[in-house]
Enzyme design. Structure first.
Site, PDB file in Angstrom:
ATOM      1  N   LYS A  52     -38.553  -9.132 -14.140  1.00 31.97           N
ATOM      2  CA  LYS A  52     -38.087  -8.744 -12.801  1.00 31.97           C
ATOM      3  C   LYS A  52     -37.220  -9.859 -12.212  1.00 31.97           C
ATOM      4  O   LYS A  52     -36.183  -9.602 -11.611  1.00 31.97           O
ATOM      5  CB  LYS A  52     -39.287  -8.422 -11.896  1.00 31.97           C
ATOM      6  N   GLN A  96     -47.505  -7.948  -8.145  1.00 28.26           N
ATOM      7  CA  GLN A  96     -47.683  -7.475  -9.523  1.00 28.26           C
ATOM      8  C   GLN A  96     -49.119  -6.983  -9.738  1.00 28.26           C
ATOM      9  O   GLN A  96     -50.076  -7.692  -9.449  1.00 28.26           O
ATOM     10  CB  GLN A  96     -47.346  -8.620 -10.502  1.00 28.26           C
ATOM     11  N   ASP A 119     -41.902  -1.257  -4.339  1.00 32.73           N
ATOM     12  CA  ASP A 119     -42.567  -0.547  -5.449  1.00 32.73           C
ATOM     13  C   ASP A 119     -42.764   0.932  -5.107  1.00 32.73           C
ATOM     14  O   ASP A 119     -43.048   1.740  -5.988  1.00 32.73           O
ATOM     15  CB  ASP A 119     -43.938  -1.185  -5.744  1.00 32.73           C
TER      16      ASP A 119
END
Ligand code: NAP
Length: 283
Positions: A52, A96, A119
């Site tokens: 990422k 995460q 997200d």
């Protein structure tokens, strides 16, 4: 024989588009910044976070990294999230997953500002998707819609079957296909006659989490088969939820693993960061 949908090439295209738009925003004095939080050092998470950050560097998005020890408390994590929520220089916040067992993931997701929820997991983002409002889309299913559209595969009016109903893949996938005017069936572990339902599908999305479970007996001739699964087989090679060798001869289109859905997730994350900056700047 199936045409192979090249997720690597399509994700590159999307990253290049994001890069261009990020540069244009920079000209207007707007810099995009993503905060990435990892708790503990799960090796798979470290690889995902690294990828990422690499994609951020490529697209010109600034990434701020927070690597917290395994024993970080939920309270400490929420405190950091709250600070980042209030920091106007941060456009997107990514925590995460999975988190260590002592931290409640739902609580953490709900504490991320819905305006920075890149997200797309916050209940507000999920709600917006389901009522058709602009908002952040869960990256993997949003990436699949891009794979279909950019391969000129029509969704409207098609029988779409999604195997899996998780919050991050199956459910948002079904909502997105519905939004594109597909006729959608969602299957799960209690579904009866799974094979028969799958064999009706013009577009079959396998997000079942079982290596190579979906073989040719689940697939209609010329169907579009999208494989979300990621697994390591006995030889430590990557494979999906679809038995590629068995399905390839009869499908119309197929996504490979690796190089299909996987690369799209990060490309769509970059797109969500851009979207965050645009929305926060009234664009
Ligand atoms: P998950 O949370 O484990 O969900 C799996 C779903 O499949 C559940 O809804 C489950 O039903 C259903 N299921 C399990 N066994 C079944 C069976 N025998 N028949 C019918 N349905 C069955 O998994 P996920 O997070 O959605 O992920 C799915 C796969 O995609 C995994 O392999 C994951 O690693 C991969 N993934 C890839 C990406 C990417 O970027 N490429 C991103 C996310 C996930 P119930 O709800 O009834 O239990």
């Amino acid at each position: 024989m199936a045409k192979v949908i090249d997720g690597k090439a399509i994700s590159q295209m999307i990253k290049d588009e994001v890069k261009q738009k990020t540069e244009a925003l920079k000209q207007e004095g707007i810099e995009i910044c993503l905060a990435v939080i990892q708790v503990g050092n799960d090796p798979a998470s470290t690889v995902y976070v690294g990828n990422k950050k690499k994609a951020c560097a490529y697209t010109g998005i600034h990434s701020k990294s927070y690597e917290l020890p395994e024993e970080t408390t939920e309270e400490e994590l929420l405190h950091l999230i709250n600070m980042l929520n209030q920091d106007a220089s941060v456009n997107g916040i990514l925590v995460q997953l999975p988190l260590p067992a002592h931290i409640n993931e739902d609580t953490v997701i709900q504490n991320i500002s819905p305006d920075k929820d890149v997200d797309g997991f916050h209940p507000q983002s999920v709600g917006r998707l389901s009522i058709g409002q602009r908002g952040f889309l869960s990256c993997t299913p949003a990436g699949i819609i891009q794979l279909l559209k950019r391969s000129n595969i029509e969704i409207e009016g098609k029988e779409c079957v999604v195997i899996g109903r998780s919050n991050i893949v199956g459910k948002p996938m079904a909502m997105l296909l519905l939004r594109e005017n597909g006729t959608v069936t969602v299957c799960h572990s209690r579904t009866k006659n799974l094979k028969e339902i799958c064999r009706r599908a013009d577009i079959l999305v396998a997000a079942v989490g079982k290596p190579k479970m979906i073989d040719s007996s689940y697939v209609k001739q010329d169907a579009v088969v999208i494989d979300v699964g990621v697994h390591r087989n006995e030889n430590n090679k990557l494979c999906g939820d679809v038995d590629y060798d068995s399905v390839f001869p009869i499908a119309g289109y197929i996504t490979p693993v690796p190089g299909g859905v996987g690369p799209m997730t990060i490309a769509m994350l970059m797109n969500n960061c851009l979207e965050a900056a645009l929305m926060q700047n009234g664009k």
